[in-house]
Design a protein around this motif. Structure first.
Motif: not given
Length: 119
Positions: A97-119
């Protein structure tokens, strides 16, 4: 920031509090894996215009992004789409996977990773 004694009890982190990480434009770790017994961690992220993550995958971790403000592009295992405010985007373990912001403005996101033991 909460110390180890405080994480055993309910707590509130105010906006902007947490551990600043060097991921992307601005990433704040607001819920640490140690606080949840490794079940999950939570990141509050600002994705600046033009930012893109290289394609990658997490062998064992699932991730969910909740777009708070703005629009993000996502590529997950060959599928490309956009997500706007209120959209949740699930990325299963082992899928590139990948993500990007192609807009002229900042984007805010909340991200949850599970399980988090290896992250």
């Amino acid at each position: 920031m909460l110390d180890s004694a405080q994480r055993e009890h309910a707590a509130i982190l105010d906006a902007g509090e947490g551990q600043l990480l060097s991921l992307g434009s601005r990433t704040i770790l607001t819920v640490r894996a140690e606080w949840t017994g490794g079940a999950y961690c939570l990141l509050d992220q600002i994705v600046e215009p033009g930012f893109i993550t290289p394609a990658h995958f997490h062998e064992n971790e699932s991730q969910v992004s909740l777009v708070i403000d703005g629009r993000l592009g996502f590529w997950i295992d060959g599928e490309e789409f956009e997500a706007g405010p209120g959209a949740s985007v699930y990325r299963p373990p082992g899928k590139p996977h990948a993500l990007w912001n192609a807009t002229p403005s900042p984007v805010r996101m909340i991200e949850v990773t599970t399980p988090a033991t290896g992250f």
